[in-house]
Design an enzyme around this catalytic site. Sequence first.
Site, PDB file in Angstrom:
ATOM      1  N   ALA A   1     -12.034  -7.144 -37.001  1.00  0.00           N
ATOM      2  CA  ALA A   1     -13.231  -6.927 -36.489  1.00  0.00           C
ATOM      3  C   ALA A   1     -13.493  -8.124 -35.267  1.00  0.00           C
ATOM      4  CB  ALA A   1     -14.325  -6.837 -37.298  1.00  0.00           C
TER       5      ALA A   1
ATOM      6  N   GLY B   1       0.852  -1.265   0.168  1.00  0.00           N
ATOM      7  CA  GLY B   1       0.089   0.057  -0.128  1.00  0.00           C
ATOM      8  C   GLY B   1       0.837   1.179   0.125  1.00  0.00           C
TER       9      GLY B   1
ATOM     10  N   TRP C   1      -6.251   1.744  -5.325  1.00  0.00           N
ATOM     11  CA  TRP C   1      -5.467   1.129  -6.282  1.00  0.00           C
ATOM     12  C   TRP C   1      -4.578   0.050  -5.776  1.00  0.00           C
ATOM     13  CZ3 TRP C   1      -7.718   0.914 -10.777  1.00  0.00           C
ATOM     14  CH2 TRP C   1      -8.708   1.934 -11.260  1.00  0.00           C
TER      15      TRP C   1
ATOM     16  N   ARG D   1      21.210  11.710 -12.249  1.00  0.00           N
ATOM     17  CA  ARG D   1      20.326  10.567 -11.312  1.00  0.00           C
ATOM     18  C   ARG D   1      21.671   9.690 -11.199  1.00  0.00           C
ATOM     19  NH1 ARG D   1      15.461   7.777  -9.794  1.00  0.00           N
ATOM     20  NH2 ARG D   1      14.320   9.400 -10.521  1.00  0.00           N
TER      21      ARG D   1
ATOM     22  N   ARG E   1      -6.922 -17.088 -41.264  1.00  0.00           N
ATOM     23  CA  ARG E   1      -7.828 -15.944 -42.194  1.00  0.00           C
ATOM     24  C   ARG E   1      -7.295 -15.796 -43.501  1.00  0.00           C
ATOM     25  NH1 ARG E   1     -12.827 -13.754 -41.833  1.00  0.00           N
ATOM     26  NH2 ARG E   1     -12.884 -11.591 -42.622  1.00  0.00           N
TER      27      ARG E   1
ATOM     28  N   GLU F   1       3.620   0.883 -11.178  1.00  0.00           N
ATOM     29  CA  GLU F   1       4.987   0.717 -10.917  1.00  0.00           C
ATOM     30  C   GLU F   1       5.933   1.488 -11.426  1.00  0.00           C
ATOM     31  OE1 GLU F   1       6.475  -2.606  -9.401  1.00  0.00           O
ATOM     32  OE2 GLU F   1       4.491  -3.517  -8.872  1.00  0.00           O
TER      33      GLU F   1
ATOM     34  N   THR G   1       0.287   3.919  -2.991  1.00  0.00           N
ATOM     35  CA  THR G   1      -0.612   4.987  -3.359  1.00  0.00           C
ATOM     36  C   THR G   1      -1.675   5.379  -2.356  1.00  0.00           C
ATOM     37  OG1 THR G   1       0.030   3.949  -5.616  1.00  0.00           O
ATOM     38  CG2 THR G   1      -1.785   5.255  -5.870  1.00  0.00           C
TER      39      THR G   1
ATOM     40  N   SER H   1      -3.630  -3.647  -5.251  1.00  0.00           N
ATOM     41  CA  SER H   1      -3.779  -5.034  -5.850  1.00  0.00           C
ATOM     42  C   SER H   1      -4.065  -5.975  -4.831  1.00  0.00           C
ATOM     43  CB  SER H   1      -2.945  -5.293  -6.730  1.00  0.00           C
ATOM     44  OG  SER H   1      -2.593  -4.512  -7.594  1.00  0.00           O
TER      45      SER H   1
END
Length: 398
Positions: free
Chosen positions: A341, A125, A157, A382, A269, A364, A127, A159
């Site tokens: 389709a 947890g 959000w 960075r 196809r 993530e 977010t 999971s």
Amino acid sequence: MMNFALTEEQEAVRKMVRTFVDREINPHIQEWDAKGHFETSILKRLAELDLMGVCIPEKYGGSGMDYNTLAIVCEELERGDTAFRTAVSVHTGLNSMTILQWGDEFQKEKYLVPQARGQKVAAFGLTEPNAGSDVAAMQTTARREGSEYILNGSKTWISLCDVADNFLIFAKTDKEKGHHGISCFIVERTFPGVTTKAIKGKLGIRAGNTGEVFLEDVRVPAENRLGEEGEGFKIAMSALDNGRFTVGAGACGLINASLEASLKYCHERKTFGKEIGKHQLVQQMIAKMTANLEISRLLVYRAGWLKNQGKRNTRETSLAKWYACDAAFEAANDAVQIHGAYGYSNEYPVERFLRNAKAPVIYEGTREIHTIMQGEYALGYRVDKPLRKMLPAWPFEE
Ligand SMILES: Cc1cc2nc3c(=O)[nH]c(=O)nc-3n(C[C@H](O)[C@H](O)[C@H](O)COP(=O)(O)OP(=O)(O)OC[C@H]3O[C@@H](n4cnc5c(N)ncnc54)[C@H](O)[C@@H]3O)c2cc1C
């Protein structure tokens, strides 16, 4: 020396998970997806197959396999459906591996062992309604009171929110300190004040469980704080190094599933008197899927190879996750295109692949966050510094 071959054990695990997916997930997945049903028995089956703690050392209840075996498991699970790979990503990648990396012996015995055995399910947890990419904007608080912390706030959000027994919850212990004011806690569902609620109406991962976690005056023993006070942001980012690895690996499975479905349809196809696979513009989409499957796997396995050596891999994991997830979305989109389709209806699995492929481009670390990270690494803005605690190298010590 470089070795691109999988070990016999890795090949055997791939075969086992593939067979499991083809027998126990694929025959039902269209129905579960259409009903928005999360089939919890699959988690029990994963536990029986020793897949809930793949790269957790045996002494902590896991299978003791290497980090790339986890990648293979995730790839094969997502070839079935993103929902079950997501479950392993949060249970093992984001939660158990984080306890393995940062937890003390008490926390490993109490929480990691049952999680690795699959007796307990774990979630992550981070977010909140007003804090996604901008983690430091989180508003959940943890106030120390004697030998406990009192947690208040909400996460969204998340999971596995309705099925998890244990959560890693990130909360501010010092609101003034931004990133440095965040701490991480192991919270059990049974602690008074914890409630959860699933989110309905999702675009994809409909066969998965995602939702909100509410924390109202939840008393958490201080011994459940993971790492030091203020170390939560670093812990969250290192957890993401592992979660992202599993997401990138899973994306390879979604590319593979899109490719398999497309190859089959190309031979079935016919237009203008020939199989559609004979049209060069269709071949172009197939060729791109093939190349992206190989490239994504190589990026993922390199990140796993670094993990096996106990080396920092934030840059390589971010690159693998970003590339593979974008490639999976493109592959699923092209798979729908190839099916024309028919691809637009749930008579074929590719529309589910396309809907499922979107979330990993968001969670993530969004595509934009990874783009920025890679730009910053390349420009030298960075640089990853060594962490106080690293994930153990593989083979694990007894
Ligand atoms: C199916 C699903 C499952 C999830 N599971 C979990 C879970 O188990 N645990 C958990 O903690 N979270 C989970 N999440 C949440 C996920 O991690 C967040 O959605 C993600 O981090 C993005 O945050 P956000 O949605 O708030 O978007 P925001 O951060 O609000 O971003 C919105 C948009 O702005 C862009 N943006 C933001 N900042 C910048 C910037 N600096 N530069 C450029 N662009 C920027 C983003 O890329 C995005 O396009 C899940 C999400 C989904 C969809």
